[in-house]
Design a protein around this motif. Structure first.
Motif, PDB file in Angstrom:
ATOM      1  N   GLY A 210       3.891   2.638   7.195  1.00 48.02           N
ATOM      2  CA  GLY A 210       3.411   2.013   5.972  1.00 48.02           C
ATOM      3  C   GLY A 210       2.415   2.835   5.192  1.00 48.02           C
ATOM      4  N   ASN A 211       2.163   4.093   5.598  1.00 44.83           N
ATOM      5  CA  ASN A 211       1.324   4.977   4.793  1.00 44.83           C
ATOM      6  C   ASN A 211       2.091   5.397   3.538  1.00 44.83           C
ATOM      7  OD1 ASN A 211      -1.024   5.384   6.661  1.00 44.83           O
ATOM      8  ND2 ASN A 211       0.591   6.166   7.992  1.00 44.83           N
ATOM      9  N   VAL A 212       1.437   5.317   2.393  1.00 48.93           N
ATOM     10  CA  VAL A 212       2.077   5.615   1.117  1.00 48.93           C
ATOM     11  C   VAL A 212       1.498   6.914   0.559  1.00 48.93           C
ATOM     12  CG1 VAL A 212       2.637   4.754  -1.178  1.00 48.93           C
ATOM     13  CG2 VAL A 212       2.278   3.135   0.693  1.00 48.93           C
ATOM     14  N   TYR A 213       2.384   7.818   0.159  1.00 48.17           N
ATOM     15  CA  TYR A 213       1.974   9.083  -0.450  1.00 48.17           C
ATOM     16  C   TYR A 213       2.671   9.227  -1.796  1.00 48.17           C
ATOM     17  CZ  TYR A 213       0.168  10.247   4.146  1.00 48.17           C
ATOM     18  OH  TYR A 213      -0.530  10.225   5.328  1.00 48.17           O
ATOM     19  N   ARG A 214       2.017   9.984  -2.685  1.00 46.14           N
ATOM     20  CA  ARG A 214       2.659  10.256  -3.967  1.00 46.14           C
ATOM     21  C   ARG A 214       2.448  11.705  -4.369  1.00 46.14           C
ATOM     22  NH1 ARG A 214      -0.549   7.369  -8.872  1.00 46.14           N
ATOM     23  NH2 ARG A 214      -2.646   8.110  -8.440  1.00 46.14           N
ATOM     24  N   LEU A 215       3.368  12.172  -5.197  1.00 45.75           N
ATOM     25  CA  LEU A 215       3.444  13.582  -5.538  1.00 45.75           C
ATOM     26  C   LEU A 215       3.778  13.714  -7.011  1.00 45.75           C
ATOM     27  CD1 LEU A 215       3.546  16.543  -4.421  1.00 45.75           C
ATOM     28  CD2 LEU A 215       6.001  16.164  -4.092  1.00 45.75           C
ATOM     29  N   ASP A 216       3.059  14.581  -7.699  1.00 42.75           N
ATOM     30  CA  ASP A 216       3.262  14.771  -9.129  1.00 42.75           C
ATOM     31  C   ASP A 216       4.444  15.710  -9.373  1.00 42.75           C
ATOM     32  OD1 ASP A 216       3.132  15.068 -11.837  1.00 42.75           O
ATOM     33  OD2 ASP A 216       1.162  16.034 -11.881  1.00 42.75           O
ATOM     34  N   LEU A 217       5.574  15.123  -9.811  1.00 42.64           N
ATOM     35  CA  LEU A 217       6.748  15.892 -10.231  1.00 42.64           C
ATOM     36  C   LEU A 217       7.038  15.633 -11.709  1.00 42.64           C
ATOM     37  CD1 LEU A 217       9.109  15.326  -7.149  1.00 42.64           C
ATOM     38  CD2 LEU A 217       7.595  17.271  -7.599  1.00 42.64           C
ATOM     39  N   SER A 218       5.983  15.266 -12.452  1.00 45.96           N
ATOM     40  CA  SER A 218       6.170  14.841 -13.840  1.00 45.96           C
ATOM     41  C   SER A 218       6.602  15.973 -14.760  1.00 45.96           C
ATOM     42  CB  SER A 218       4.874  14.208 -14.367  1.00 45.96           C
ATOM     43  OG  SER A 218       3.796  15.138 -14.312  1.00 45.96           O
ATOM     44  N   ASN A 239      -5.531   5.140   0.940  1.00 46.89           N
ATOM     45  CA  ASN A 239      -6.219   5.545   2.164  1.00 46.89           C
ATOM     46  C   ASN A 239      -5.955   4.671   3.378  1.00 46.89           C
ATOM     47  OD1 ASN A 239      -8.461   6.150  -0.274  1.00 46.89           O
ATOM     48  ND2 ASN A 239      -7.926   7.874   1.031  1.00 46.89           N
ATOM     49  N   VAL A 240      -5.157   3.619   3.238  1.00 42.80           N
ATOM     50  CA  VAL A 240      -4.812   2.755   4.369  1.00 42.80           C
ATOM     51  C   VAL A 240      -3.339   2.369   4.245  1.00 42.80           C
ATOM     52  CG1 VAL A 240      -7.113   1.789   4.728  1.00 42.80           C
ATOM     53  CG2 VAL A 240      -5.594   0.720   3.072  1.00 42.80           C
ATOM     54  N   PRO A 241      -2.663   2.072   5.382  1.00 40.93           N
ATOM     55  CA  PRO A 241      -1.253   1.654   5.304  1.00 40.93           C
ATOM     56  C   PRO A 241      -1.112   0.291   4.646  1.00 40.93           C
ATOM     57  CG  PRO A 241      -1.858   2.324   7.546  1.00 40.93           C
ATOM     58  CD  PRO A 241      -3.133   2.188   6.772  1.00 40.93           C
ATOM     59  N   ILE A 242       0.043   0.059   4.015  1.00 38.81           N
ATOM     60  CA  ILE A 242       0.348  -1.287   3.556  1.00 38.81           C
ATOM     61  C   ILE A 242       0.651  -2.141   4.774  1.00 38.81           C
ATOM     62  CG2 ILE A 242       1.198  -0.500   1.332  1.00 38.81           C
ATOM     63  CD1 ILE A 242       4.056  -1.048   2.395  1.00 38.81           C
ATOM     64  N   GLN A 243       0.430  -3.460   4.657  1.00 36.10           N
ATOM     65  CA  GLN A 243       0.592  -4.362   5.784  1.00 36.10           C
ATOM     66  C   GLN A 243       1.862  -5.186   5.613  1.00 36.10           C
ATOM     67  OE1 GLN A 243      -1.576  -4.132   8.401  1.00 36.10           O
ATOM     68  NE2 GLN A 243      -2.392  -2.439   7.178  1.00 36.10           N
ATOM     69  N   VAL A 244       2.800  -5.031   6.559  1.00 33.97           N
ATOM     70  CA  VAL A 244       4.058  -5.776   6.509  1.00 33.97           C
ATOM     71  C   VAL A 244       4.342  -6.403   7.874  1.00 33.97           C
ATOM     72  CG1 VAL A 244       5.195  -4.671   4.558  1.00 33.97           C
ATOM     73  CG2 VAL A 244       5.248  -3.557   6.788  1.00 33.97           C
ATOM     74  N   GLU A 245       3.357  -7.134   8.383  1.00 33.38           N
ATOM     75  CA  GLU A 245       3.483  -7.929   9.605  1.00 33.38           C
ATOM     76  C   GLU A 245       3.827  -7.072  10.817  1.00 33.38           C
ATOM     77  OE1 GLU A 245       6.198 -11.122   8.791  1.00 33.38           O
ATOM     78  OE2 GLU A 245       5.163 -11.698   6.963  1.00 33.38           O
ATOM     79  N   GLY A 246       3.407  -5.821  10.833  1.00 37.91           N
ATOM     80  CA  GLY A 246       3.618  -4.953  11.976  1.00 37.91           C
ATOM     81  C   GLY A 246       5.029  -4.439  12.127  1.00 37.91           C
ATOM     82  N   LEU A 247       5.893  -4.670  11.147  1.00 39.95           N
ATOM     83  CA  LEU A 247       7.286  -4.244  11.228  1.00 39.95           C
ATOM     84  C   LEU A 247       7.469  -2.872  10.593  1.00 39.95           C
ATOM     85  CD1 LEU A 247       8.940  -7.621  10.193  1.00 39.95           C
ATOM     86  CD2 LEU A 247       8.665  -6.729  12.506  1.00 39.95           C
ATOM     87  N   ALA A 248       8.557  -2.203  10.973  1.00 45.11           N
ATOM     88  CA  ALA A 248       8.832  -0.869  10.458  1.00 45.11           C
ATOM     89  C   ALA A 248       9.373  -0.941   9.034  1.00 45.11           C
ATOM     90  CB  ALA A 248       9.839  -0.165  11.362  1.00 45.11           C
ATOM     91  N   VAL A 249       8.828  -0.100   8.148  1.00 44.81           N
ATOM     92  CA  VAL A 249       9.360   0.027   6.795  1.00 44.81           C
ATOM     93  C   VAL A 249      10.676   0.795   6.865  1.00 44.81           C
ATOM     94  CG1 VAL A 249       8.976   0.970   4.501  1.00 44.81           C
ATOM     95  CG2 VAL A 249       7.073  -0.036   5.757  1.00 44.81           C
TER      96      VAL A 249
END
Length: 388
Positions: A210-218, A239-249
């Motif tokens: 659930g860690n989210v990253y972004r990259l500038d490809l604009s 800076n923190v993972p999103i929370q989805v009830e402990g399940l795999a994204v």
């Protein structure tokens, strides 16, 4: 238009498939970090390779269970909370994990990795399918179309490499730049399992944890795609993972509007209703909020706060919010209040915030009015990127 309705190229949320079996569809708002379970029923056999057709508002994925050469295509209409299936022949016997709907909405482009490394295209106009060149082995588990340059981009969870699919190559997997992302985390097989784009060409990807990253490809265009020299290291969002009830994204699909710097680190906040006055069409409801520079938990952790954000649900008959020292705005069904410069909090420090909500008609009483889904976030200076 940015209300999440059908037939829009960019919307406030993307959709996230969660769980290997009994897969559940969530919406994810990359601006607020809110993860909300949709009304779409869980699918017992699970699905992956999710793509969003912006021309119809529908999502397409592939079931984890196939029969011979037949593949079960999952068709989701999030606006109606409906999930149906169709059988597609000729591409069975493969676990499809990479999926994206082409920018014109006419085809679902599929790929598999980790040993099978096959490729296919499903024509969404007549639900026929044909094999393509293999995707290629490795830790890439979702891809997404750049809105301007037309490439399919992905992140490799094993190496952190930025990849794109070249349909003329065999296999299609092409390394554009090395170690752009950290190695993926989460689950038995950590991968970057979900990808989507933000308006303007910002690539977003989740790892299994659930860690989210972004990259500038604009800067990338069809006439001049980005090269390795143009690519900078990706940055973690919130800076923190999103929370989805402990399940795999498992997957993500659907491109999102540009909406300013995100912030996901939670802060402690409380509320107290102070009273109401006025008559229709201007009825005022007053709330006293206390925001504290600690991360909530059994043992709250003090943090430094340069700027803060307050979130809560909007009301029926809502017209505006009045608050001093902060800038309110409406984002979908949420009210967003961002502090103005100079509103810093030292670790553990508290600050009172006086806020009035103005409605055109009074709320029913009882109960006592409350700000529903009230949250506070640490809006760090590092979350703001050039060009936003």
């Amino acid at each position: 238009m940015a209300d999440g309705s059908e037939n829009q190229r960019y919307n406030p949320v993307t959709y996230v498939a969660v769980g290997d079996r009994d897969t559940v569809l969530y919406s994810f708002d990359p601006f607020t970090g809110s993860v909300v379970k949709t009304g779409v029923p869980a699918f017992p056999n699970g699905y992956d390779a999710l793509g969003h057709d912006w021309t119809s508002g529908k999502l397409y994925g592939v079931s984890g269970v196939s029969s011979g050469e037949d593949t079960t295509l999952v068709v989701i209409d999030p606006a109606k909370s409906e999930l149906t299936t169709r059988t597609v022949s000729g591409i069975g016997g493969t676990t499809w994990v990479l999926g994206a709907v082409a920018n014109d909405g006419q085809s679902l482009v599929l790929g598999s990795a980790d040993g099978t490394a096959k490729g296919a295209v499903v024509d969404l106009r007549n639900f026929t399918a044909q094999r393509t060149k293999p995707a290629g082995d490795g830790g890439w588990y979702d891809w997404a179309y750049h809105p301007a340059d037309g490439r399919l981009y992905a992140a490799d969870g094993d190496t952190g490499d930025l990849l794109y699919a070249d349909p003329d190559h065999d296999p299609q997997k092409t390394v554009l730049a090395r170690a752009v992302f950290p190695k993926a985390q989460g689950g038995r097989r950590p991968t970057y399992s979900a990808a989507f784009f933000q308006q303007g060409g910002w690539f977003h990807t989740f790892d299994t944890a659930g860690n989210v990253y972004r990259l500038d490809l604009s800067a990338s265009t069809a006439q001049k795609p980005v090269t390795e020299q143009d690519v900078k290291p990706a940055k973690q969002v919130g800076n923190v993972p999103i929370q989805v009830e402990g399940l795999a994204v498992k997957d993500a699909a659907g491109d999102v509007i540009k909406a300013g710097p995100p912030a996901y680190q939670a802060l402690t906040i409380t509320q107290k209703f102070r009273g109401t006055w006025g008559t229709a069409p201007e009825v005022y409801y007053s709330f006293g909020l206390t925001i504290t520079a600690t991360v909530p938990g059994k043992k709250p952790t003090p943090v430094a706060v340069d700027r803060w954000r307050i979130l809560f649900d909007t009301f029926p008959h809502f017209t505006k919010v009045i608050v001093s020292g902060a800038d309110p705005s409406t984002h979908g069904k949420q009210i967003v209040v961002d502090s103005q410069p100079g509103q810093k909090l030292a670790p553990g420090e508290s600050r009172n915030v006086d806020l009035q909500v103005v409605l055109t008609a009074p709320l029913p009483v009882p109960p006592e009015p409350r700000l529903d889904n009230l949250e506070a976030r640490n809006l760090k200076p590092s979350t703001s990127e050039p060009g936003e």
